[in-house]
Design a protein around this motif. Structure first.
Motif, PDB file in Angstrom:
ATOM      1  N   LEU A  75      12.423  13.893 -42.555  1.00 32.09           N
ATOM      2  CA  LEU A  75      12.655  15.200 -43.165  1.00 32.09           C
ATOM      3  C   LEU A  75      14.001  15.782 -42.754  1.00 32.09           C
ATOM      4  N   ARG A  76      14.387  15.522 -41.509  1.00 36.08           N
ATOM      5  CA  ARG A  76      15.669  16.017 -41.022  1.00 36.08           C
ATOM      6  C   ARG A  76      16.827  15.325 -41.744  1.00 36.08           C
ATOM      7  N   MET A  77      16.700  14.018 -41.982  1.00 34.45           N
ATOM      8  CA  MET A  77      17.764  13.300 -42.679  1.00 34.45           C
ATOM      9  C   MET A  77      17.876  13.749 -44.132  1.00 34.45           C
ATOM     10  N   GLN A  78      16.724  14.085 -44.749  1.00 31.90           N
ATOM     11  CA  GLN A  78      16.771  14.601 -46.116  1.00 31.90           C
ATOM     12  C   GLN A  78      17.386  15.998 -46.153  1.00 31.90           C
ATOM     13  N   ARG A  79      16.960  16.845 -45.232  1.00 34.19           N
ATOM     14  CA  ARG A  79      17.424  18.232 -45.233  1.00 34.19           C
ATOM     15  C   ARG A  79      18.891  18.362 -44.848  1.00 34.19           C
ATOM     16  N   ASP A  80      19.306  17.650 -43.814  1.00 31.50           N
ATOM     17  CA  ASP A  80      20.644  17.843 -43.257  1.00 31.50           C
ATOM     18  C   ASP A  80      21.705  16.940 -43.870  1.00 31.50           C
ATOM     19  N   HIS A  81      21.272  15.789 -44.411  1.00 27.32           N
ATOM     20  CA  HIS A  81      22.255  14.817 -44.887  1.00 27.32           C
ATOM     21  C   HIS A  81      22.036  14.384 -46.333  1.00 27.32           C
ATOM     22  N   TYR A  82      20.966  14.875 -46.983  1.00 30.99           N
ATOM     23  CA  TYR A  82      20.689  14.552 -48.390  1.00 30.99           C
ATOM     24  C   TYR A  82      20.672  13.047 -48.634  1.00 30.99           C
TER      25      TYR A  82
END
Length: 246
Positions: A75-82
């Motif tokens: 979720l962090r990689m999706q939120r912060d790095h798309y």
């Protein structure tokens, strides 16, 4: 070592003596850092092979601490790095092999796409560009164009979408795997528009009020009413189908 969402894996009910957590307990943990995450989102990530929770004899999911850490990382990689799911999957596989992996620089709606502007009375809502939306949802241009033709996704301005569009796109793709086509989802979009209209009707007097504090309270009231509307909608669907989600 993957970062665990704040709150830790001990939040919520865990299976007695096993340290395993139900999907509802995992949701409570993740929402401390990711308020918009849903059970459907967790199931979607499972269907994409990003996590593999254990199953009880009756079919209920049970998540370990490692599963929760992995979910938080995804979720962090999706939120912060798309990052698209394919890249996230490769990144996780590299970490499991013990390889040093560097994430790309924090994404922004730039690269030729419109960037959000600062509103006069506070920060602008989170926005995402079209190419970033395609990458994050893992879909092609033709899919997005079809969804837009049915009004399921609507840009807030040319080539720019609100951040929730990623969740919407992921859920549309997930339903598609069950044979539910975009044209079938128009009824859901129409119902959502009517519910949003009802909330707007209730909150409108607050937004027009002369007192700035009252106007500021409108956003909190909108979120509260939206949350209640979503819960009622889910409960009504479950009741109509005669099922209860775990």
């Amino acid at each position: 070592m993957l970062q665990t969402p704040s709150g830790g894996a001990g939040h919520g009910a865990a299976a007695a003596g096993t340290g395993l957590m139900s999907i509802g307990a995992v949701l409570a943990v993740l929402r401390e850092e990711f308020p918009e995450v849903t059970i459907s989102k967790i199931r979607f990530l499972e269907s994409e092979g990003l996590i593999e929770p254990q199953r009880t004899a009756s079919g209920y999911r049970k998540f370990s601490t490692g599963d929760v850490e992995r979910l938080g990382h995804v979720l962090r990689m999706q939120r912060d790095h798309y990052l698209p799911l394919r890249v996230i999957r490769e990144h996780l596989a590299a970490l499991e092999r013990g390889e040093a992996v560097h994430l790309p620089a924090l994404s922004r709606p730039g690269d030729g796409e419109a960037a959000p502007e600062q509103a006069a009375d506070g920060p602008a809502p989170a926005r995402i560009g079209r190419r970033q939306l395609l990458a994050a949802a893992g879909v092609g241009e033709a899919d997005l164009a079809e969804w837009e033709s049915y009004g399921l996704l609507v840009p807030v301005e040319d080539g720019v979408y609100d951040a929730e569009a990623v969740t919407v796109a992921g859920l549309i793709a997930e339903l598609g795997r069950f044979g539910i086509e975009p044209r079938h989802l128009r009824v859901m979009k129409a119902a959502a528009d009517r519910e949003a209209g009802l909330v707007d009707q209730v909150v409108a007097p607050l937004r027009r009020h002369r007192n700035p504090q009252t106007r500021a309270h409108a956003e909190a009231r909108t979120k509260e009413l939206a949350g209640l509307a979503v819960k009622l909608h889910a409960a009504l669907v479950q009741s109509a189908l005669g099922v209860r989600l775990p």
